[in-house]
Design a protein around this motif. Structure first.
Motif, PDB file in Angstrom:
ATOM      1  N   UNK A 187       0.836  -1.203   0.000  1.00  0.00           N
ATOM      2  CA  UNK A 187       0.000   0.000   0.000  1.00  0.00           C
ATOM      3  C   UNK A 187       0.870   1.253   0.000  1.00  0.00           C
ATOM      4  N   UNK A 188       1.939   1.225   0.759  1.00  0.00           N
ATOM      5  CA  UNK A 188       2.798   2.392   0.926  1.00  0.00           C
ATOM      6  C   UNK A 188       3.498   2.784  -0.369  1.00  0.00           C
ATOM      7  N   UNK A 189       3.889   1.785  -1.173  1.00  0.00           N
ATOM      8  CA  UNK A 189       4.668   2.077  -2.392  1.00  0.00           C
ATOM      9  C   UNK A 189       3.809   2.018  -3.648  1.00  0.00           C
ATOM     10  N   UNK A 191       2.011   2.519  -6.972  1.00  0.00           N
ATOM     11  CA  UNK A 191       2.245   3.407  -8.103  1.00  0.00           C
ATOM     12  C   UNK A 191       3.688   3.783  -8.362  1.00  0.00           C
ATOM     13  N   UNK A 192       4.624   3.217  -7.610  1.00  0.00           N
ATOM     14  CA  UNK A 192       6.032   3.603  -7.743  1.00  0.00           C
ATOM     15  C   UNK A 192       6.825   2.706  -8.684  1.00  0.00           C
ATOM     16  N   UNK A 193       6.239   1.577  -9.119  1.00  0.00           N
ATOM     17  CA  UNK A 193       6.996   0.597  -9.893  1.00  0.00           C
ATOM     18  C   UNK A 193       7.610  -0.482  -9.029  1.00  0.00           C
ATOM     19  N   UNK A 194       7.390  -0.378  -7.724  1.00  0.00           N
ATOM     20  CA  UNK A 194       7.878  -1.391  -6.776  1.00  0.00           C
ATOM     21  C   UNK A 194       6.698  -2.270  -6.374  1.00  0.00           C
ATOM     22  N   UNK A 195       6.882  -3.574  -6.411  1.00  0.00           N
ATOM     23  CA  UNK A 195       5.842  -4.484  -5.954  1.00  0.00           C
ATOM     24  C   UNK A 195       6.296  -5.169  -4.676  1.00  0.00           C
ATOM     25  N   UNK A 196       5.332  -5.467  -3.811  1.00  0.00           N
ATOM     26  CA  UNK A 196       5.608  -6.167  -2.560  1.00  0.00           C
ATOM     27  C   UNK A 196       4.592  -7.292  -2.417  1.00  0.00           C
ATOM     28  N   UNK A 197       5.097  -8.497  -2.246  1.00  0.00           N
ATOM     29  CA  UNK A 197       4.229  -9.666  -2.129  1.00  0.00           C
ATOM     30  C   UNK A 197       4.736 -10.598  -1.041  1.00  0.00           C
ATOM     31  N   UNK A 198       3.856 -11.465  -0.587  1.00  0.00           N
ATOM     32  CA  UNK A 198       4.228 -12.525   0.351  1.00  0.00           C
ATOM     33  C   UNK A 198       3.992 -13.868  -0.321  1.00  0.00           C
ATOM     34  N   UNK A 199       4.872 -14.813  -0.045  1.00  0.00           N
ATOM     35  CA  UNK A 199       4.722 -16.181  -0.539  1.00  0.00           C
ATOM     36  C   UNK A 199       4.554 -17.088   0.664  1.00  0.00           C
ATOM     37  N   UNK A 255      10.808 -16.544  -7.787  1.00  0.00           N
ATOM     38  CA  UNK A 255      11.515 -16.005  -8.952  1.00  0.00           C
ATOM     39  C   UNK A 255      10.522 -15.312  -9.886  1.00  0.00           C
ATOM     40  N   UNK A 256       9.353 -15.895 -10.052  1.00  0.00           N
ATOM     41  CA  UNK A 256       8.344 -15.250 -10.905  1.00  0.00           C
ATOM     42  C   UNK A 256       7.964 -13.878 -10.368  1.00  0.00           C
ATOM     43  N   UNK A 257       7.670 -13.766  -9.066  1.00  0.00           N
ATOM     44  CA  UNK A 257       7.228 -12.460  -8.560  1.00  0.00           C
ATOM     45  C   UNK A 257       8.372 -11.458  -8.473  1.00  0.00           C
ATOM     46  N   UNK A 258       9.605 -11.929  -8.694  1.00  0.00           N
ATOM     47  CA  UNK A 258      10.737 -11.011  -8.784  1.00  0.00           C
ATOM     48  C   UNK A 258      10.985 -10.558 -10.224  1.00  0.00           C
ATOM     49  N   UNK A 259      10.202 -11.049 -11.151  1.00  0.00           N
ATOM     50  CA  UNK A 259      10.471 -10.826 -12.569  1.00  0.00           C
ATOM     51  C   UNK A 259       9.740  -9.618 -13.125  1.00  0.00           C
ATOM     52  N   UNK A 260      10.128  -9.237 -14.350  1.00  0.00           N
ATOM     53  CA  UNK A 260       9.418  -8.197 -15.080  1.00  0.00           C
ATOM     54  C   UNK A 260       7.983  -8.645 -15.360  1.00  0.00           C
ATOM     55  N   UNK A 261       7.813  -9.941 -15.618  1.00  0.00           N
ATOM     56  CA  UNK A 261       6.508 -10.455 -16.010  1.00  0.00           C
ATOM     57  C   UNK A 261       5.454 -10.344 -14.921  1.00  0.00           C
ATOM     58  N   UNK A 262       5.868 -10.149 -13.671  1.00  0.00           N
ATOM     59  CA  UNK A 262       4.910 -10.117 -12.556  1.00  0.00           C
ATOM     60  C   UNK A 262       4.498  -8.699 -12.185  1.00  0.00           C
ATOM     61  N   UNK A 263       4.659  -7.750 -13.088  1.00  0.00           N
ATOM     62  CA  UNK A 263       4.499  -6.334 -12.754  1.00  0.00           C
ATOM     63  C   UNK A 263       3.112  -5.969 -12.236  1.00  0.00           C
ATOM     64  N   UNK A 264       2.083  -6.755 -12.540  1.00  0.00           N
ATOM     65  CA  UNK A 264       0.732  -6.446 -12.061  1.00  0.00           C
ATOM     66  C   UNK A 264       0.367  -7.215 -10.800  1.00  0.00           C
ATOM     67  N   UNK A 265       1.318  -7.928 -10.237  1.00  0.00           N
ATOM     68  CA  UNK A 265       1.064  -8.693  -9.009  1.00  0.00           C
ATOM     69  C   UNK A 265       1.725  -7.976  -7.844  1.00  0.00           C
ATOM     70  N   UNK A 266       0.915  -7.400  -6.975  1.00  0.00           N
ATOM     71  CA  UNK A 266       1.450  -6.728  -5.789  1.00  0.00           C
ATOM     72  C   UNK A 266       0.400  -6.721  -4.692  1.00  0.00           C
ATOM     73  N   UNK A 267       0.863  -6.692  -3.459  1.00  0.00           N
ATOM     74  CA  UNK A 267      -0.054  -6.733  -2.323  1.00  0.00           C
ATOM     75  C   UNK A 267      -0.700  -8.085  -2.137  1.00  0.00           C
TER      76      UNK A 267
END
Length: 281
Positions: A187-189, A191-199, A255-267
């Motif tokens: 939530x904090x970041x 719109x910045x281009x940074x994604x944060x996820x939990x696995x 590795x997937x959520x660290x990739x360019x391809x995961x750009x729409x996956x956050x939170x």
């Protein structure tokens, strides 16, 4: 589309349809000398990232670095021995690696215990490792990511963060806290281009759980595979996978959520739990 023909057994970690390229990205993986963290470090190195290998002792870090150099002769690897459960250890990590594009907060542990016999000190020590290590590293690395307009942060939680195990209430609570930190930072970041996820891994053939299963097998005079099946039947009966996941299977999600391809996956809270959690949400 190619179809996997295996049943009930994990696929080869190199058998993948997605070509993830992370060349030019620096990835910090805490607690990466063994288990899930080690597999994550290898997966990121395979994708071309410069990987920071972290562990508490120089001996384990050096051994891991040598083994990974043997696997990936051209990989750019940095080894940092630092106990990220402490502010001093985190400061040492930051001194060696001031900036990162990818942060995987994997460092953590679990231990079987009796809730009524635990002391405050034990709760606080586990909280420092499982939660505060990720808080400190995120606090240091995320501002640089937002300034550069790209970053990936992954917190390794657990299905135990949703299904609190009575034999490890402290562990479950710390993994619930990790989910809260992860979502709050996303939530904090925004719109910045940074994604944060939990696995959220489920029962996994990691160093810690594998050692528990070996001890259980020896104590009961059965094979480790039988001990694992007994654990699943009694402690995780809702499993749909019907086996322990491999560390590579968990690493593949990371590795997937660290990739360019995961750009729409956050939170997100992404489960690699083998279906243990009985929820459609």
């Amino acid at each position: 589309m190619r179809r996997h023909k295996w049943r009930g057994k994990p696929p080869d970690s190199g058998d993948t349809l997605m070509n993830i390229q992370l060349k030019g990205r620096t990835a910090v993986v805490t607690g990466s000398t063994a288990g899930i963290g080690r597999s994550i470090a290898e997966g990121l190195a395979r994708a071309g990232a410069s990987v920071v290998v972290n562990g508490r002792t120089q001996e384990r870090v050096s051994a891991t670095m040598q083994e990974m150099h043997d696997l990936f002769p051209d990989a750019d690897l940095i080894g940092v021995a630092a106990d990220v459960a402490t502010p001093e250890g985190c400061a040492a990590l930051f001194e060696h690696v001031p900036q990162a594009d990818i942060l995987v907060n994997n460092a953590g542990t679990a231990r079987l215990n009796n809730f009524f016999e635990q002391q405050d000190r034990e709760w606080l020590e586990l909280f420092q490792l499982n939660v505060m290590s990720g808080v400190r590293t995120a606090r240091h690395y995320i501002p640089g990511m937002t300034q550069r307009g790209w970053g990936r942060v992954v917190f390794i939680s657990s299905e135990s963060g949703l299904n609190i195990p009575k034999e490890m209430i402290d562990y479950g609570v710390t993994k619930t806290a990790v989910l809260g930190v992860s979502r709050g930072l996303a939530e904090l970041v925004a719109g910045t281009g940074v994604t944060v996820n939990a696995v959220l891994p489920g029962p996994t053939d990691s160093e810690i759980l594998s050692n528990w299963m070996k001890a259980m097998a020896q104590e009961q005079g059965i094979s480790q595979e039988q001990a694992e099946q007994q654990f699943l039947t009694t402690a995780r009966p809702t499993t749909l996978l019907k086996r322990f996941a491999t560390t590579d299977e968990v690493a593949n999600m990371v590795v997937y959520v660290c990739s360019e391809q995961s750009s729409a996956t956050t939170g997100a809270s992404l489960r690699v739990d083998g279906g243990v959690i009985r929820s459609i949400g």
